[in-house]
Design a protein around this motif. Sequence first.
Motif, PDB file in Angstrom:
ATOM      1  N   GLY A 125     -24.082  23.405  36.742  1.00  0.00           N
ATOM      2  CA  GLY A 125     -24.307  24.610  35.645  1.00  0.00           C
ATOM      3  C   GLY A 125     -23.888  25.693  36.300  1.00  0.00           C
ATOM      4  N   THR A 128     -19.967  26.292  36.437  1.00  0.00           N
ATOM      5  CA  THR A 128     -19.187  26.765  35.483  1.00  0.00           C
ATOM      6  C   THR A 128     -19.471  28.223  34.979  1.00  0.00           C
ATOM      7  OG1 THR A 128     -20.565  25.827  33.950  1.00  0.00           O
ATOM      8  CG2 THR A 128     -18.581  24.578  34.731  1.00  0.00           C
ATOM      9  N   ILE A 129     -20.589  28.584  35.018  1.00  0.00           N
ATOM     10  CA  ILE A 129     -21.079  29.786  34.514  1.00  0.00           C
ATOM     11  C   ILE A 129     -20.338  30.767  35.393  1.00  0.00           C
ATOM     12  CG2 ILE A 129     -23.115  31.525  34.323  1.00  0.00           C
ATOM     13  CD1 ILE A 129     -24.942  28.908  33.578  1.00  0.00           C
TER      14      ILE A 129
ATOM     15  N   ILE B  83     -25.589   7.836  39.748  1.00  0.00           N
ATOM     16  CA  ILE B  83     -24.684   8.881  38.813  1.00  0.00           C
ATOM     17  C   ILE B  83     -23.286   8.595  39.174  1.00  0.00           C
ATOM     18  CG2 ILE B  83     -24.440  10.680  40.480  1.00  0.00           C
ATOM     19  CD1 ILE B  83     -24.870  12.551  38.131  1.00  0.00           C
ATOM     20  N   LEU B  85     -19.744  10.594  39.593  1.00  0.00           N
ATOM     21  CA  LEU B  85     -18.762  11.787  39.390  1.00  0.00           C
ATOM     22  C   LEU B  85     -17.477  11.548  39.501  1.00  0.00           C
ATOM     23  CD1 LEU B  85     -20.966  14.077  41.615  1.00  0.00           C
ATOM     24  CD2 LEU B  85     -21.195  13.733  39.141  1.00  0.00           C
ATOM     25  N   MET B 145     -13.973  10.285  43.868  1.00  0.00           N
ATOM     26  CA  MET B 145     -13.530  11.464  42.801  1.00  0.00           C
ATOM     27  C   MET B 145     -12.283  12.068  43.572  1.00  0.00           C
ATOM     28  SD  MET B 145     -15.912  14.755  41.833  1.00  0.00           S
ATOM     29  CE  MET B 145     -15.067  16.016  40.962  1.00  0.00           C
ATOM     30  N   LEU B 263     -18.145  16.697  34.486  1.00  0.00           N
ATOM     31  CA  LEU B 263     -19.209  17.798  34.523  1.00  0.00           C
ATOM     32  C   LEU B 263     -19.590  17.644  32.857  1.00  0.00           C
ATOM     33  CD1 LEU B 263     -20.953  20.337  35.203  1.00  0.00           C
ATOM     34  CD2 LEU B 263     -18.860  21.595  34.452  1.00  0.00           C
ATOM     35  N   VAL B 270     -27.289  14.611  29.645  1.00  0.00           N
ATOM     36  CA  VAL B 270     -28.679  15.376  30.017  1.00  0.00           C
ATOM     37  C   VAL B 270     -29.048  16.090  28.966  1.00  0.00           C
ATOM     38  CG1 VAL B 270     -29.621  17.282  31.422  1.00  0.00           C
ATOM     39  CG2 VAL B 270     -28.046  15.790  32.608  1.00  0.00           C
ATOM     40  N   SER B 311     -17.286  27.536  28.640  1.00  0.00           N
ATOM     41  CA  SER B 311     -17.812  26.721  29.912  1.00  0.00           C
ATOM     42  C   SER B 311     -19.040  27.462  30.264  1.00  0.00           C
ATOM     43  CB  SER B 311     -16.811  26.449  30.728  1.00  0.00           C
ATOM     44  OG  SER B 311     -16.493  27.551  31.620  1.00  0.00           O
ATOM     45  N   GLY B 315     -22.546  25.332  30.435  1.00  0.00           N
ATOM     46  CA  GLY B 315     -23.412  25.664  31.857  1.00  0.00           C
ATOM     47  C   GLY B 315     -24.770  25.947  31.461  1.00  0.00           C
ATOM     48  N   LEU B 318     -26.583  23.446  29.882  1.00  0.00           N
ATOM     49  CA  LEU B 318     -27.065  22.407  30.704  1.00  0.00           C
ATOM     50  C   LEU B 318     -28.327  22.794  31.225  1.00  0.00           C
ATOM     51  CD1 LEU B 318     -26.595  19.659  32.461  1.00  0.00           C
ATOM     52  CD2 LEU B 318     -25.302  21.339  33.754  1.00  0.00           C
TER      53      LEU B 318
END
Lengths: 327, 338
Positions: A125, A128-129, B83, B85, B145, B263, B270, B311, B315, B318
């Motif tokens: 998070g 990207t922030i 997970i 990625l 990845m 992402l 989530v 974005s 973020g 999230l």
Amino acid sequence: MVSRNIPVRETILGGAILVLMGLISTRFAGFVAPANLANVFNDTAPLIILALGQMVVILTRCIDLSMAANLALTGMVVAMLNVAMPGLPIPFIIAIAILLGAFMGAINGLLVWKLAIPPIVVTLGTMTIFRGIIFLISDGKWVNAHEMSAAFTGFPRAAFLGLPVLSWIAILTVIVFGLMMSRSALGRSIFAVGGNPHAAVYTGINVGKTQFLAFTLSGALAGLTGYLWVARYAVAYVDIAGGFELEVVAACVIGGISIAGGIGSVGGAVLGAIFLGVVKNALPVVNISPFWQLAISGSAILIAVAFNARAGQTKGRIILKSAEGSV
Amino acid sequence: MTDMTDMTVNTRHVPNRLNSHAYRTLRSWEALLLVVAVAIFVLNSFASPYFLNAWNLSDATYNFTEKGMIAFAMALLIISGEIDLSVASIIALASTAMGLAVQYGAGTPELVMIGLSVGLLCGAFNAIFVTVLGLPSIVVTIGTMSLFRGISYIILGDGAYRGYPDSFAWFGQGYIYWVFTVEIAIFAVIAVIYGVLLHKTNFGRAVYAIGNNPTGALFSGIRVQRVKFILFLLTGLMSGVAAICLTSRLGSTRPSIATGMELEVVTMVVLGGINILGGSGSIPGVVIAAFVMGLVTFGLGLLNVPGIVMSIFIGLLLIGVIALPRIWAMIAARRSQT
């Protein structure tokens, strides 16, 4: 102590790097000339510094995917600061870079510590922030070489005892982190938290706080590298060091830092970074397209993690016992 | 102080999520999401006169359909405690393979086969590392990845593949009926399949069981590694489907295709209420989360907000969706103490 078990892995990795350099020198002898090796080291210096920060975080069972974004944001801030106030002395700029980086790392750390949010979510998070904030403050514009002051861009390149300052900063960071991890209470508690969080609690270590400090440290190093990066390449824009966070994680994994926490060493992280640095610098020399680099570091991660998992299972327990004994 | 740390340690472990209270919060989470989705819809229609237009809304669905397809498989994977990625890189590799096949004159059916097989193969590759060698999925998929996208770079360099057959464009640009695109239809079908798979089959129960307690699941006769293997295969396959749709929509392949999409997929999962530590979550939640993210991006786009600023919202979303319930729980716990 931890050092008893680690050298095996480090020696293998060190040997692998030497073999790699030997192979390269059969194609191009000039690669192993001291001057060129110094160049390779200087080129790898930012990766080494970042890998040390990432190592500390991974040791506490966390991961910091926001390092490259932190680097880019700090780099942009100090570059804009330099444009606005060209007279600002370099030590002051470095201090700002470290503090700003540490502040962003602390945000990650607080979210992990106080709210117990999984580190991967937090740093995905904030990654990207932070990138978004660079766009907001810079309006998507670049800060170019001619806008920066000569002192600002000259500092990392200035030669001191034959090596650029950038290399010396990396060496200094390695020494400081080497001492911190082996000789300070914080270093020992970082190992303890990653090795066994429950046991760490019973020995009086605050697990969350240690993780918070680890994130703050990695943030501070990312901030420091942010200034060095922007000054060295003399440009700042939104996407600098894009995707570099994965290279940093790769350096750690290759260096034998266990993603499950608690196992790893400063030497391993440094060698992992140097391995990637040698590969990166050797590709053009031996006439392999630089487009191979991504696939090579990916394969290196997979090989290293498969190798370390097999070697690490029994060793992890030994390290745990000795860590518990020494705390 | 000791109590505090003790608490923090304990919260890191997956508690038993099968009690009724957890189910209730789960229910209310989806209800909350739905309210958010409606609120965003209403806000958007006030903010921009172009929002309430069937064709514009139809275009807006492209913001989430491809990501959503992967998100369903990823949801199951995350519920089981793993997970992936590497999904965006699987898209890059599958798309590159399809582009390469086009250069040798492959037609649409072959391209679809190639896209799906590359996805499956990549999924199997991840699965072998995680289930057979027993490595942590997060490191393995960070490695793959780089590897999968790296192979795309080796094949393509800084070039691009074009010249996909006209019939191939149907997947990403075609319409099933009126404004309903082929992609939204595929999205809906996949949503139903995964909803049934997770909520109505033994396999779905096994996925929850593994996420809550892998050892317990093993002792109750679930073949944990095999279930996980299948989940990685499914995630790879869905990335292959997404690769077909995305390539068909763009009509070209570059090695940088779908960069950073992993992402957004994880964020979608989530946001949909799937516990990132595994063990709980539902497919309807992911569907609503997909719509929420699509509406937010589309709405901000209509207001001329640049992608990178969006974005920031993603973020914040999230972190916010996980942080707010925890902050709320902390306040509630403090209140009940006094």
